[in-house]
Design a protein around this motif. Structure first.
Motif, PDB file in Angstrom:
ATOM      1  N   VAL A  19       0.879  -1.349   0.272  1.00  0.00           N
ATOM      2  CA  VAL A  19       0.035   0.119  -0.180  1.00  0.00           C
ATOM      3  C   VAL A  19       1.053   1.650   0.200  1.00  0.00           C
ATOM      4  N   THR A  20       0.595   2.139  -1.545  1.00  0.00           N
ATOM      5  CA  THR A  20       1.240   3.433  -0.848  1.00  0.00           C
ATOM      6  C   THR A  20       0.289   4.382  -0.436  1.00  0.00           C
ATOM      7  N   LEU A  21       0.518   5.326   0.471  1.00  0.00           N
ATOM      8  CA  LEU A  21      -0.552   6.083   0.589  1.00  0.00           C
ATOM      9  C   LEU A  21       0.147   7.615  -0.047  1.00  0.00           C
ATOM     10  N   VAL A  22      -1.003   8.499  -0.589  1.00  0.00           N
ATOM     11  CA  VAL A  22      -0.321   9.950  -1.041  1.00  0.00           C
ATOM     12  C   VAL A  22      -1.144  10.825  -0.295  1.00  0.00           C
ATOM     13  N   THR A  23      -0.499  11.645   0.581  1.00  0.00           N
ATOM     14  CA  THR A  23      -1.345  12.558   1.868  1.00  0.00           C
ATOM     15  C   THR A  23      -0.555  14.155   1.904  1.00  0.00           C
ATOM     16  N   ALA A  24      -1.159  14.674   2.522  1.00  0.00           N
ATOM     17  CA  ALA A  24      -0.261  16.217   2.563  1.00  0.00           C
ATOM     18  C   ALA A  24       0.196  16.202   4.442  1.00  0.00           C
ATOM     19  N   LEU A  25       1.443  16.183   4.506  1.00  0.00           N
ATOM     20  CA  LEU A  25       1.819  15.834   5.963  1.00  0.00           C
ATOM     21  C   LEU A  25       3.112  17.523   6.196  1.00  0.00           C
ATOM     22  N   GLY A  26       2.957  17.860   6.999  1.00  0.00           N
ATOM     23  CA  GLY A  26       3.713  19.359   7.498  1.00  0.00           C
ATOM     24  C   GLY A  26       4.636  18.368   8.373  1.00  0.00           C
ATOM     25  N   ASP A  27       4.729  20.236   9.339  1.00  0.00           N
ATOM     26  CA  ASP A  27       5.752  20.308  10.241  1.00  0.00           C
ATOM     27  C   ASP A  27       6.101  19.973  11.507  1.00  0.00           C
ATOM     28  N   ASP A  28       5.029  20.055  11.622  1.00  0.00           N
ATOM     29  CA  ASP A  28       4.448  20.062  13.384  1.00  0.00           C
ATOM     30  C   ASP A  28       4.488  18.733  13.947  1.00  0.00           C
ATOM     31  N   GLU A  29       4.084  19.241  14.744  1.00  0.00           N
ATOM     32  CA  GLU A  29       4.421  17.882  16.365  1.00  0.00           C
ATOM     33  C   GLU A  29       3.476  16.545  15.543  1.00  0.00           C
ATOM     34  N   SER A  30       2.618  16.841  15.303  1.00  0.00           N
ATOM     35  CA  SER A  30       1.227  15.905  14.948  1.00  0.00           C
ATOM     36  C   SER A  30       1.392  15.110  14.120  1.00  0.00           C
ATOM     37  N   SER A  31       2.055  15.812  12.758  1.00  0.00           N
ATOM     38  CA  SER A  31       2.976  15.258  11.603  1.00  0.00           C
ATOM     39  C   SER A  31       3.616  14.370  11.905  1.00  0.00           C
ATOM     40  N   ALA A  32       4.962  15.000  12.773  1.00  0.00           N
ATOM     41  CA  ALA A  32       5.966  13.838  13.134  1.00  0.00           C
ATOM     42  C   ALA A  32       5.381  12.505  13.285  1.00  0.00           C
ATOM     43  N   ALA A  33       4.593  12.853  14.125  1.00  0.00           N
ATOM     44  CA  ALA A  33       4.075  11.098  15.378  1.00  0.00           C
ATOM     45  C   ALA A  33       3.114  10.625  13.468  1.00  0.00           C
ATOM     46  N   LEU A  34       2.629  11.380  13.603  1.00  0.00           N
ATOM     47  CA  LEU A  34       2.259  10.348  12.125  1.00  0.00           C
ATOM     48  C   LEU A  34       3.130   9.313  11.784  1.00  0.00           C
ATOM     49  N   ARG A  35       3.892  10.340  11.406  1.00  0.00           N
ATOM     50  CA  ARG A  35       5.043   9.542  10.204  1.00  0.00           C
ATOM     51  C   ARG A  35       5.279   8.085  10.795  1.00  0.00           C
ATOM     52  N   ASP A  36       6.055   8.499  12.512  1.00  0.00           N
ATOM     53  CA  ASP A  36       6.141   7.354  13.235  1.00  0.00           C
ATOM     54  C   ASP A  36       5.832   6.889  13.156  1.00  0.00           C
ATOM     55  N   LEU A  37       4.053   6.453  13.135  1.00  0.00           N
ATOM     56  CA  LEU A  37       3.440   5.162  13.221  1.00  0.00           C
ATOM     57  C   LEU A  37       2.654   4.599  12.045  1.00  0.00           C
ATOM     58  N   LEU A  38       3.761   4.875  10.871  1.00  0.00           N
ATOM     59  CA  LEU A  38       2.764   4.870   9.691  1.00  0.00           C
ATOM     60  C   LEU A  38       4.830   4.482   9.081  1.00  0.00           C
ATOM     61  N   ALA A  39       5.358   4.237   9.362  1.00  0.00           N
ATOM     62  CA  ALA A  39       6.760   3.561   9.414  1.00  0.00           C
ATOM     63  C   ALA A  39       6.349   2.687   9.436  1.00  0.00           C
ATOM     64  N   GLY A  40       7.171   1.441   8.051  1.00  0.00           N
ATOM     65  CA  GLY A  40       7.211  -0.286   8.200  1.00  0.00           C
ATOM     66  C   GLY A  40       6.119  -1.223   7.327  1.00  0.00           C
ATOM     67  N   ARG A  41       4.899   0.370   7.536  1.00  0.00           N
ATOM     68  CA  ARG A  41       3.694  -0.551   6.961  1.00  0.00           C
ATOM     69  C   ARG A  41       3.146   0.327   5.821  1.00  0.00           C
ATOM     70  N   VAL A  42       3.356   1.738   5.354  1.00  0.00           N
ATOM     71  CA  VAL A  42       2.634   2.030   3.806  1.00  0.00           C
ATOM     72  C   VAL A  42       4.067   2.787   3.489  1.00  0.00           C
ATOM     73  N   GLU A  43       4.285   2.226   2.488  1.00  0.00           N
ATOM     74  CA  GLU A  43       5.247   3.677   1.465  1.00  0.00           C
ATOM     75  C   GLU A  43       4.025   5.407   1.152  1.00  0.00           C
ATOM     76  N   LEU A  44       5.247   6.265   2.436  1.00  0.00           N
ATOM     77  CA  LEU A  44       4.088   7.380   2.114  1.00  0.00           C
ATOM     78  C   LEU A  44       4.875   8.565   0.507  1.00  0.00           C
ATOM     79  N   VAL A  45       3.796   9.064   0.482  1.00  0.00           N
ATOM     80  CA  VAL A  45       4.083   9.891  -0.520  1.00  0.00           C
ATOM     81  C   VAL A  45       3.810  11.626  -0.307  1.00  0.00           C
ATOM     82  N   GLU A  46       4.095  11.956   0.413  1.00  0.00           N
ATOM     83  CA  GLU A  46       3.697  13.605   1.166  1.00  0.00           C
ATOM     84  C   GLU A  46       3.433  14.664  -0.135  1.00  0.00           C
ATOM     85  N   LEU A  47       2.546  15.562   0.168  1.00  0.00           N
ATOM     86  CA  LEU A  47       2.237  16.709  -0.521  1.00  0.00           C
ATOM     87  C   LEU A  47       2.524  17.459   0.609  1.00  0.00           C
ATOM     88  N   PRO A  48       2.928  18.844   0.195  1.00  0.00           N
ATOM     89  CA  PRO A  48       2.977  19.800   1.385  1.00  0.00           C
ATOM     90  C   PRO A  48       1.795  20.310   1.964  1.00  0.00           C
TER      91      PRO A  48
END
Length: 479
Positions: free
Chosen positions: A62-91
């Motif tokens: 699974v590849t997830l295309v979604t928008a993430l930023g530099d905020d604390e919640s975005s960083a926490a979500l990146r950690d939760l998704l690591a190793g589970r899906v491929e992440l393609v980020e939008l600004p």
């Protein structure tokens, strides 16, 4: 060897979800509000991120295309998704949206929403991901991801299966979507937005859902719309006479994320080549199991997740017994009741089905323990089984009342029961005067043997005998 699964692209708005779970047994002295104490905090992916994790939980790429930023919640979500899906980020403009639920047991008391971030623009990498996708799930939560990739998604819908889970804050699906999955409330409001007049009466009724689905098929130029109806299942419309797909059993539990589970299961089945009707049936079954197994909180850990057989067999060559162990463990961890039933189930007949339906109603999931071919031969003779175990497993898994199937090679199912540790072991009423050999084992962990009524006159042996004695057709030998 496990059959490869078609990769899935999930496009949509990710959220970060938090739960504060505790006990509430009194009201505050200064206001009529419950006091929640002993709270435990947990965080998990939400929105499109939850849908992506659910789709990936059975081993699907699974590849997830979604928008993430530099905020604390975005960083926490990146950690939760690591190793589970491929992440393609939008600004992302602003902070990632998050929601916090305060629960007493399984009952939500309050929800707090933070962050109003929106996708700023598409990127070349995101457009390339959409252009090369074999199948797409759009999980639109109204934060702009689907909007900025609208042109690419329209092109994808013209060549590949696209499932679109809409949101009241989002725009309409692109034309040509294979399946749209609004809830009944969303379908009502979206149909009104599309120009359909409101009608007095029960807005949750099947008549209203059918009319709304028909209107949305035409307004959105979609191939089909499946209106999810909670405990009643889903109503599928291609614009004409609708198909009602009921839930396999009534379940109680936390429904948060059940719509994501439905959409993810439907997209996965369509990706693997299922017909739309079969995909919706499988999605209803998957969403029902998801609620029974504890909902979003039970799905947080990245462990394999079983889907029901519908259309192309989602199990493929996978070990059904391993799926059964995982299903039983998740239901038990979520506080549900695990029911098991067993037998050869050679030539499945009405008596079998009645027994299994009654067993499923006694708890929150039903695992069927079925004798292997060698075990059946030892019990029934060299002429049995009439149906090989792979086919018996597939037929049993196709029943709406069956959540999982385990196969055992021994003469009795003690070994597999020790692995499953069901709360209830269900047998037909013809065992009423017999102490079952597995009864002490079941009772050793606090389980209970339960006898259920058995339909008289139904027998695999009798069916086989009548088939063998059937007269040959005129003009030729029996075939």
């Amino acid at each position: 060897m496990t059959a490869p699964r078609t990769p899935l692209l999930v496009v949509g708005d990710a959220l970060l979800d938090h739960d504060l779970c505790g006990r509430a047994d009194r009201l505050a002295p200064d206001a009529p509000v419950p006091v929640v104490h002993g709270t435990r905090r947990s965080s998990r992916p939400g929105g499109a991120a939850l849908a992506a994790c659910l789709a990936a939980a059975d081993g699907r790429p699974v590849t997830l295309v979604t928008a993430l930023g530099d905020d604390e919640s975005s960083a926490a979500l990146r950690d939760l998704l690591a190793g589970r899906v491929e992440l393609v980020e939008l600004p992302l403009d602003g902070e990632l949206s998050s929601k916090t639920r305060v629960l007493a047991g399984d009952r939500p008391l309050l929800r707090l929403d933070d962050g109003e971030g929106r996708a700023r623009e598409a990127t070349a990498r995101a457009r390339t991901a959409v252009a090369g996708a074999d199948a797409v799930l759009v999980a639109d939560y109204g934060r702009g991801t689907a909007d900025v990739l609208g042109e690419s998604l329209a092109q994808a819908a013209a060549r590949a299966p696209v499932v679109w889970d809409p949101h009241l804050r989002g725009g309409p699906p692109v034309p040509g979507v294979r399946l749209c999955t609004p809830s009944a409330q969303e379908a009502r409001l979206l149909a009104q937005r599309a120009g359909q007049d409101a009608e007095s009466g029960d807005d949750a009724g099947l008549r209203t859902a059918a009319r709304d689905a028909r209107a949305l098929v035409r307004a959105w130029r979609a191939h089909a719309v499946a209106v999810t109806l909670g405990e009643r299942g889903a109503l599928l419309s291609h614009g004409e006479t609708p198909l009602l797909v009921p839930t396999p059993a009534g379940v109680a539990g936390d429904p948060c994320g059940a719509g994501d589970r439905f959409a993810a299961a439907a997209a996965a089945l369509l990706a693997d080549g299922a017909l739309t009707e079969a995909a919706v049936q499988g999605a209803v079954h998957a969403a029902t199991r998801y609620v029974a197994e504890g909902g979003a909180r039970a799905a947080t850990a990245p462990e394999p997740h079983h889907e029901p057989a519908a259309g192309p067999d989602p199990a493929g060559d996978r070990d059904p017994t391993a799926d059964a162990r995982r299903t039983a463990a998740r239901v038990r961890a979520a506080g549900g009741t695990v029911v098991a039933a067993g037998g050869c189930f050679d030539l499945l007949h009405a008596g079998h089905v009645a027994l299994l339906q009654a067993a499923r109603r006694a708890g929150d999931c039903l695992v069927v323990c079925v004798n292997s071919d060698a075990s059946v031969r030892r019990r029934k003779g060299d002429g049995r089984p009439l149906v090989p175990v792979a086919d018996r497993v597939r037929v049993l898994r196709a029943l709406e009342c069956v959540d999982a199937v385990a196969v055992f090679d021994e003469d009795t199912p003690e070994r597999v029961l020790a692995e499953l540790r069901p709360h209830l072991w269900a047998k037909g009423g013809d065992y009423a005067r017999t102490r079952l050999p597995e009864q002490p084992l079941v009772e050793s962990w606090g389980g209970q043997v339960l006898l259920l009524p058995y339909l008289d006159g139904r027998s695999t042996t009798g069916l086989a005998r009548r088939a063998a004695q059937a007269p040959a057709p005129a003009g030729g030998p029996a075939r």
